[in-house]
Design a protein around this motif. Structure first.
Motif, PDB file in Angstrom:
ATOM      1  N   SER A  33     -51.625  20.406 -47.002  1.00 32.31           N
ATOM      2  CA  SER A  33     -50.867  19.164 -47.148  1.00 32.31           C
ATOM      3  C   SER A  33     -50.731  18.464 -45.803  1.00 32.31           C
ATOM      4  O   SER A  33     -50.917  19.060 -44.733  1.00 32.31           O
ATOM      5  CB  SER A  33     -49.488  19.449 -47.745  1.00 32.31           C
ATOM      6  N   ASP A  35     -48.492  16.792 -43.126  1.00 29.59           N
ATOM      7  CA  ASP A  35     -47.180  16.556 -42.532  1.00 29.59           C
ATOM      8  C   ASP A  35     -47.362  15.660 -41.314  1.00 29.59           C
ATOM      9  O   ASP A  35     -48.465  15.186 -41.029  1.00 29.59           O
ATOM     10  CB  ASP A  35     -46.479  17.863 -42.173  1.00 29.59           C
ATOM     11  N   SER A  70     -53.601  18.829 -50.750  1.00 28.65           N
ATOM     12  CA  SER A  70     -52.685  18.683 -51.884  1.00 28.65           C
ATOM     13  C   SER A  70     -51.766  17.483 -51.716  1.00 28.65           C
ATOM     14  O   SER A  70     -50.833  17.304 -52.504  1.00 28.65           O
ATOM     15  CB  SER A  70     -51.855  19.959 -52.057  1.00 28.65           C
ATOM     16  N   ASP A  73     -46.661  16.667 -47.555  1.00 27.44           N
ATOM     17  CA  ASP A  73     -45.882  17.900 -47.477  1.00 27.44           C
ATOM     18  C   ASP A  73     -44.541  17.670 -48.177  1.00 27.44           C
ATOM     19  O   ASP A  73     -43.628  17.054 -47.633  1.00 27.44           O
ATOM     20  CB  ASP A  73     -45.664  18.279 -46.008  1.00 27.44           C
ATOM     21  N   LEU A  74     -44.413  18.179 -49.404  1.00 28.70           N
ATOM     22  CA  LEU A  74     -43.227  17.910 -50.213  1.00 28.70           C
ATOM     23  C   LEU A  74     -41.956  18.484 -49.591  1.00 28.70           C
ATOM     24  O   LEU A  74     -40.872  17.904 -49.726  1.00 28.70           O
ATOM     25  CB  LEU A  74     -43.416  18.469 -51.622  1.00 28.70           C
ATOM     26  N   LYS A  75     -42.073  19.618 -48.908  1.00 25.76           N
ATOM     27  CA  LYS A  75     -40.887  20.189 -48.263  1.00 25.76           C
ATOM     28  C   LYS A  75     -40.338  19.238 -47.209  1.00 25.76           C
ATOM     29  O   LYS A  75     -39.125  19.042 -47.098  1.00 25.76           O
ATOM     30  CB  LYS A  75     -41.238  21.541 -47.633  1.00 25.76           C
ATOM     31  N   TYR A  77     -40.898  15.994 -47.144  1.00 29.36           N
ATOM     32  CA  TYR A  77     -40.506  14.729 -47.772  1.00 29.36           C
ATOM     33  C   TYR A  77     -39.145  14.814 -48.451  1.00 29.36           C
ATOM     34  O   TYR A  77     -38.496  13.799 -48.686  1.00 29.36           O
ATOM     35  CB  TYR A  77     -41.569  14.288 -48.780  1.00 29.36           C
ATOM     36  N   ARG A  78     -38.703  16.016 -48.794  1.00 25.61           N
ATOM     37  CA  ARG A  78     -37.382  16.141 -49.418  1.00 25.61           C
ATOM     38  C   ARG A  78     -36.263  15.692 -48.479  1.00 25.61           C
ATOM     39  O   ARG A  78     -35.164  15.365 -48.923  1.00 25.61           O
ATOM     40  CB  ARG A  78     -37.132  17.598 -49.839  1.00 25.61           C
ATOM     41  N   GLN A 141     -49.065  11.914 -59.637  1.00 25.13           N
ATOM     42  CA  GLN A 141     -47.807  11.385 -59.128  1.00 25.13           C
ATOM     43  C   GLN A 141     -46.868  10.917 -60.235  1.00 25.13           C
ATOM     44  O   GLN A 141     -45.642  10.985 -60.101  1.00 25.13           O
ATOM     45  CB  GLN A 141     -48.056  10.242 -58.139  1.00 25.13           C
ATOM     46  N   LEU A 144     -44.261  13.184 -61.339  1.00 30.23           N
ATOM     47  CA  LEU A 144     -43.135  13.323 -60.417  1.00 30.23           C
ATOM     48  C   LEU A 144     -42.242  12.078 -60.439  1.00 30.23           C
ATOM     49  O   LEU A 144     -41.350  11.929 -59.599  1.00 30.23           O
ATOM     50  CB  LEU A 144     -43.644  13.559 -58.985  1.00 30.23           C
TER      51      LEU A 144
END
Length: 268
Positions: A33, A35, A70, A73-75, A77-78, A141, A144
């Protein structure tokens, strides 16, 4: 083909192989991902590559074989809780993908494994997409509660047309390499026994006979034809042709043709 690499702690591995620069995202633990550090590293390598007169193309790959990329980076982005933070984080990657398009040589996505969400958006920003037999592409997307955030819808419509783009976006389905090739998401699929990076490197070898300034001009005119009115694209093409006519490489090609030898291009 000779290969050299630059060993660093960067999330992006940089390797020169012949006339190709291979940039590999080295975050398999996070689905490769993107970041902040990865986006910065890719941008830095692209800017440095502009100074390499021996290059014919840049190849983007992902480490590990499971993921090309992927997406974001969803972590990380939270943690985005304001519009300003969102604009900064997503604007950085939008700028990176614009840099892929503006790079004055072909940029090739070598897709092994999953290219999902933003990973597929990154592949769409490349000039060509080559896949392994196990490549899988999708834009989930919508599942989500979002849409692609890196200008991927625009690029997808340009590549495959409105109907196919809407089908992929509405359903969020993941398609195989075979199906992606059939719908023109992939330009080619590597044959058995060859990795997708090797496949991309073989293609770059075929560019040796094309002058680097011609590659750059072809890319610029093609983008103008896609993104600007026809009259402007015509002006861009005319200007590029006239500029190329007076280059050393054009004169060298004329001489080489007359002398029945292979031209030696210098990029000027």
């Amino acid at each position: 083909m000779s290969t050299s690499s630059k060993e660093t702690s960067s999330p992006v591995r940089c390797e020169k192989s012949g006339a190709a620069l291979v940039l590999t995202i080295c975050r398999p633990h996070a689905g490769n991902s993107i970041d902040t550090a990865t986006a910065k590293a890719l941008g830095d390598e692209l800017r440095a590559a502009r100074r390499d007169k021996d290059l014919r193309a840049v190849i983007i790959a992902g480490e590990g074989g499971k993921f090309f990329c992927s997406g974001g980076d969803l972590k990380a982005y939270r943690a985005l809780t304001t519009k300003k933070q969102l604009a900064s984080a997503f604007g950085r990657v939008r700028k990176l993908l614009d840099d892929f398009e503006a790079f004055p040589l072909p940029v090739i996505a070598a897709i092994d494994g999953y290219a999902l969400g933003g990973g597929m958006e990154m592949a769409l920003a490349c000039d060509l997409r080559f896949g392994s037999a196990n490549a899988k592409l999708g834009m989930p997307q919508g599942r989500l509660g979002l849409i692609p955030g890196w200008n991927g819808i625009q690029r997808l419509v340009e590549l495959v047309g409105r109907g196919t783009a809407l089908r992929l976006l509405y359903t969020g389905e993941t398609v195989s390499a075979k199906d992606a090739h059939a719908m023109h998401l992939l330009d080619d699929v590597a044959a058995d026994g060859s990795t997708v990076v090797q496949h991309a490197l073989a293609f770059v070898q075929s560019l040796d006979k094309t002058a680097p300034l011609s590659l750059a001009a072809t890319k610029a005119v093609t983008l103008a034809a896609l993104r600007t009115p026809s009259a402007n694209a015509t002006k861009v093409a005319t200007h590029a042709f006239e500029k190329l006519w007076f280059t050393r490489d054009h004169r060298e090609a004329e001489s080489a043709f007359a002398e029945k030898r292979t031209p030696s291009f210098v990029g000027s």
